[in-house]
Design a protein around this motif. Structure first.
Motif, PDB file in Angstrom:
ATOM      1  N   LEU A 152       2.067   6.632  -7.008  1.00 40.61           N
ATOM      2  CA  LEU A 152       0.975   7.485  -7.160  1.00 40.61           C
ATOM      3  C   LEU A 152       1.386   8.874  -7.171  1.00 40.61           C
ATOM      4  O   LEU A 152       0.759  10.026  -8.079  1.00 40.61           O
ATOM      5  CB  LEU A 152       0.025   6.499  -6.458  1.00 40.61           C
ATOM      6  CG  LEU A 152      -0.765   6.277  -7.035  1.00 40.61           C
ATOM      7  CD1 LEU A 152      -2.377   5.882  -6.220  1.00 40.61           C
ATOM      8  CD2 LEU A 152      -2.026   6.499  -8.795  1.00 40.61           C
ATOM      9  N   LEU A 153       2.122   9.166  -5.934  1.00 47.37           N
ATOM     10  CA  LEU A 153       2.477  10.783  -5.839  1.00 47.37           C
ATOM     11  C   LEU A 153       3.712  11.069  -6.785  1.00 47.37           C
ATOM     12  O   LEU A 153       3.825  11.996  -6.736  1.00 47.37           O
ATOM     13  CB  LEU A 153       3.025  10.874  -4.392  1.00 47.37           C
ATOM     14  CG  LEU A 153       3.809  11.668  -3.618  1.00 47.37           C
ATOM     15  CD1 LEU A 153       2.656  12.636  -3.304  1.00 47.37           C
ATOM     16  CD2 LEU A 153       4.426  11.560  -2.403  1.00 47.37           C
ATOM     17  N   GLY A 154       4.453  10.146  -7.568  1.00 48.11           N
ATOM     18  CA  GLY A 154       5.882  10.816  -7.838  1.00 48.11           C
ATOM     19  C   GLY A 154       5.139  10.550  -9.103  1.00 48.11           C
ATOM     20  O   GLY A 154       5.050  11.716  -9.348  1.00 48.11           O
ATOM     21  N   TRP A 155       3.483  10.490  -9.618  1.00 47.57           N
ATOM     22  CA  TRP A 155       3.126  10.199 -11.034  1.00 47.57           C
ATOM     23  C   TRP A 155       2.335  11.462 -11.071  1.00 47.57           C
ATOM     24  O   TRP A 155       2.017  12.642 -11.841  1.00 47.57           O
ATOM     25  CB  TRP A 155       2.071   8.898 -11.431  1.00 47.57           C
ATOM     26  CG  TRP A 155       0.910   9.111 -12.441  1.00 47.57           C
ATOM     27  CD1 TRP A 155       1.891   9.352 -13.209  1.00 47.57           C
ATOM     28  CD2 TRP A 155      -0.338   9.464 -12.937  1.00 47.57           C
ATOM     29  NE1 TRP A 155       0.848   9.551 -14.445  1.00 47.57           N
ATOM     30  CE2 TRP A 155      -0.385   9.076 -14.204  1.00 47.57           C
ATOM     31  CE3 TRP A 155      -1.297   9.404 -11.258  1.00 47.57           C
ATOM     32  CZ2 TRP A 155      -1.655   9.891 -14.031  1.00 47.57           C
ATOM     33  CZ3 TRP A 155      -2.761   9.477 -12.107  1.00 47.57           C
ATOM     34  CH2 TRP A 155      -2.580   9.407 -13.758  1.00 47.57           C
ATOM     35  N   CYS A 156       1.626  12.114  -9.760  1.00 46.34           N
ATOM     36  CA  CYS A 156       0.601  13.340  -9.751  1.00 46.34           C
ATOM     37  C   CYS A 156       1.730  14.714  -9.671  1.00 46.34           C
ATOM     38  O   CYS A 156       1.313  15.372 -10.493  1.00 46.34           O
ATOM     39  CB  CYS A 156       0.134  13.531  -8.250  1.00 46.34           C
ATOM     40  SG  CYS A 156      -1.282  12.700  -8.023  1.00 46.34           S
ATOM     41  N   ILE A 157       3.597  14.541  -9.416  1.00 47.25           N
ATOM     42  CA  ILE A 157       4.276  15.129  -9.438  1.00 47.25           C
ATOM     43  C   ILE A 157       4.479  15.566 -10.640  1.00 47.25           C
ATOM     44  O   ILE A 157       4.869  16.456 -11.584  1.00 47.25           O
ATOM     45  CB  ILE A 157       5.217  14.815  -8.794  1.00 47.25           C
ATOM     46  CG1 ILE A 157       4.643  15.093  -6.265  1.00 47.25           C
ATOM     47  CG2 ILE A 157       6.620  15.959  -8.691  1.00 47.25           C
ATOM     48  CD1 ILE A 157       6.020  14.641  -6.133  1.00 47.25           C
ATOM     49  N   SER A 158       4.580  14.624 -11.185  1.00 45.92           N
ATOM     50  CA  SER A 158       4.996  14.629 -12.604  1.00 45.92           C
ATOM     51  C   SER A 158       3.821  15.316 -13.755  1.00 45.92           C
ATOM     52  O   SER A 158       4.428  15.880 -14.680  1.00 45.92           O
ATOM     53  CB  SER A 158       5.161  12.722 -12.802  1.00 45.92           C
ATOM     54  OG  SER A 158       5.520  12.996 -14.708  1.00 45.92           O
ATOM     55  N   LEU A 159       2.625  14.440 -13.171  1.00 46.36           N
ATOM     56  CA  LEU A 159       1.782  15.420 -14.443  1.00 46.36           C
ATOM     57  C   LEU A 159       1.623  17.197 -14.040  1.00 46.36           C
ATOM     58  O   LEU A 159       1.486  17.864 -15.156  1.00 46.36           O
ATOM     59  CB  LEU A 159       0.498  14.827 -13.944  1.00 46.36           C
ATOM     60  CG  LEU A 159       0.233  13.589 -14.174  1.00 46.36           C
ATOM     61  CD1 LEU A 159      -1.351  12.812 -14.272  1.00 46.36           C
ATOM     62  CD2 LEU A 159      -0.105  13.784 -15.510  1.00 46.36           C
ATOM     63  N   MET A 160       1.919  16.928 -12.449  1.00 46.87           N
ATOM     64  CA  MET A 160       1.968  18.666 -12.414  1.00 46.87           C
ATOM     65  C   MET A 160       3.398  19.103 -13.170  1.00 46.87           C
ATOM     66  O   MET A 160       3.137  20.442 -13.628  1.00 46.87           O
ATOM     67  CB  MET A 160       2.132  18.962 -11.022  1.00 46.87           C
ATOM     68  CG  MET A 160       0.826  18.244 -10.358  1.00 46.87           C
ATOM     69  SD  MET A 160       0.778  18.876  -7.822  1.00 46.87           S
ATOM     70  CE  MET A 160       1.966  17.919  -7.729  1.00 46.87           C
ATOM     71  N   ARG A 161       4.144  18.696 -12.828  1.00 50.33           N
ATOM     72  CA  ARG A 161       5.557  19.807 -13.926  1.00 50.33           C
ATOM     73  C   ARG A 161       4.433  19.883 -15.297  1.00 50.33           C
ATOM     74  O   ARG A 161       5.230  20.686 -15.561  1.00 50.33           O
ATOM     75  CB  ARG A 161       7.253  18.708 -13.649  1.00 50.33           C
ATOM     76  CG  ARG A 161       7.614  18.695 -12.068  1.00 50.33           C
ATOM     77  CD  ARG A 161       8.578  17.576 -12.286  1.00 50.33           C
ATOM     78  NE  ARG A 161       9.200  17.914 -10.583  1.00 50.33           N
ATOM     79  CZ  ARG A 161      10.041  17.117 -10.681  1.00 50.33           C
ATOM     80  NH1 ARG A 161      10.965  16.297 -11.482  1.00 50.33           N
ATOM     81  NH2 ARG A 161      10.552  17.125  -9.093  1.00 50.33           N
ATOM     82  N   GLN A 162       4.027  18.536 -15.839  1.00 46.33           N
ATOM     83  CA  GLN A 162       4.124  18.521 -17.237  1.00 46.33           C
ATOM     84  C   GLN A 162       3.165  19.684 -17.289  1.00 46.33           C
ATOM     85  O   GLN A 162       2.902  20.845 -18.270  1.00 46.33           O
ATOM     86  CB  GLN A 162       3.646  16.899 -17.606  1.00 46.33           C
ATOM     87  CG  GLN A 162       4.480  16.023 -17.876  1.00 46.33           C
ATOM     88  CD  GLN A 162       4.302  15.090 -18.054  1.00 46.33           C
ATOM     89  OE1 GLN A 162       2.946  14.837 -18.372  1.00 46.33           O
ATOM     90  NE2 GLN A 162       4.683  13.928 -18.438  1.00 46.33           N
ATOM     91  N   ASN A 163       2.185  20.197 -16.734  1.00 46.21           N
ATOM     92  CA  ASN A 163       1.127  21.299 -16.378  1.00 46.21           C
ATOM     93  C   ASN A 163       1.770  22.273 -16.528  1.00 46.21           C
ATOM     94  O   ASN A 163       1.069  22.979 -17.454  1.00 46.21           O
ATOM     95  CB  ASN A 163      -0.063  20.348 -15.647  1.00 46.21           C
ATOM     96  CG  ASN A 163      -0.867  21.706 -15.852  1.00 46.21           C
ATOM     97  OD1 ASN A 163      -1.579  21.908 -16.805  1.00 46.21           O
ATOM     98  ND2 ASN A 163      -1.219  22.439 -14.673  1.00 46.21           N
ATOM     99  N   SER A 181       0.972  -1.421   0.097  1.00 48.56           N
ATOM    100  CA  SER A 181      -0.271  -0.230  -0.028  1.00 48.56           C
ATOM    101  C   SER A 181       1.189   1.080  -0.244  1.00 48.56           C
ATOM    102  O   SER A 181       0.266   2.276  -0.985  1.00 48.56           O
ATOM    103  CB  SER A 181      -1.072   0.038   1.277  1.00 48.56           C
ATOM    104  OG  SER A 181      -1.555  -0.877   1.433  1.00 48.56           O
ATOM    105  N   ILE A 182       1.962   1.382   1.149  1.00 48.84           N
ATOM    106  CA  ILE A 182       2.968   2.135   1.048  1.00 48.84           C
ATOM    107  C   ILE A 182       3.294   2.357  -0.521  1.00 48.84           C
ATOM    108  O   ILE A 182       4.013   3.519  -1.241  1.00 48.84           O
ATOM    109  CB  ILE A 182       4.149   2.305   2.491  1.00 48.84           C
ATOM    110  CG1 ILE A 182       3.462   2.139   2.978  1.00 48.84           C
ATOM    111  CG2 ILE A 182       4.734   3.077   2.218  1.00 48.84           C
ATOM    112  CD1 ILE A 182       3.665   2.464   4.472  1.00 48.84           C
ATOM    113  N   LEU A 183       4.037   1.429  -1.059  1.00 50.22           N
ATOM    114  CA  LEU A 183       4.189   1.206  -2.664  1.00 50.22           C
ATOM    115  C   LEU A 183       3.508   1.989  -3.166  1.00 50.22           C
ATOM    116  O   LEU A 183       4.172   2.909  -4.073  1.00 50.22           O
ATOM    117  CB  LEU A 183       4.705  -0.124  -3.087  1.00 50.22           C
ATOM    118  CG  LEU A 183       6.444  -0.437  -2.305  1.00 50.22           C
ATOM    119  CD1 LEU A 183       7.048  -1.626  -2.503  1.00 50.22           C
ATOM    120  CD2 LEU A 183       7.746   0.798  -2.298  1.00 50.22           C
ATOM    121  N   ILE A 184       2.489   1.977  -3.930  1.00 52.15           N
ATOM    122  CA  ILE A 184       1.262   2.158  -4.085  1.00 52.15           C
ATOM    123  C   ILE A 184       1.122   3.798  -4.347  1.00 52.15           C
ATOM    124  O   ILE A 184       1.214   4.209  -5.177  1.00 52.15           O
ATOM    125  CB  ILE A 184       0.051   1.369  -4.202  1.00 52.15           C
ATOM    126  CG1 ILE A 184       0.020  -0.086  -4.919  1.00 52.15           C
ATOM    127  CG2 ILE A 184      -1.092   2.493  -5.286  1.00 52.15           C
ATOM    128  CD1 ILE A 184      -0.533  -1.042  -4.428  1.00 52.15           C
TER     129      ILE A 184
END
Length: 85
Positions: free
Chosen positions: A15-26, A8-11
């Motif tokens: 997800l947090l890493g993915w969200c940060i990546s999306l915010m940077r792209q935005n 659960s922690i890894l997931i």
């Protein structure tokens, strides 16, 4: 039990890493959009239109008008209106 907590922690971290990546792209895409709008002169057109609308209307209606006409986000339209006040 422990492995499910670790999973659960890894997931959540993924997800947090993915969200940060999306915010940077935005953020990059927003900067590129502003650059292109300024390059084509459309940004100046929006500012001029906002000035004209503000003469006879409220700030809220001006923001709504810019959003409808140019497909801007609420924040972008508000920034344009604020820049011409």
């Amino acid at each position: 039990m422990l492995s499910s907590e670790v999973s659960s922690i890894l997931i959540m971290l993924l997800l947090l890493g993915w969200c940060i990546s999306l915010m940077r792209q935005n953020r990059v895409l927003k900067r590129e959009n502003v650059r292109l709008l300024e390059k084509t002169g459309e940004y100046d057109d929006m500012k001029n239109e906002a000035k004209e609308i503000l003469k006879s209307s409220t700030e809220v209606k001006t923001v709504k008008s810019l959003r409808k006409r140019y497909g801007l986000s609420l924040i972008d339209a508000k920034e344009i209106v604020d820049s011409v006040k």
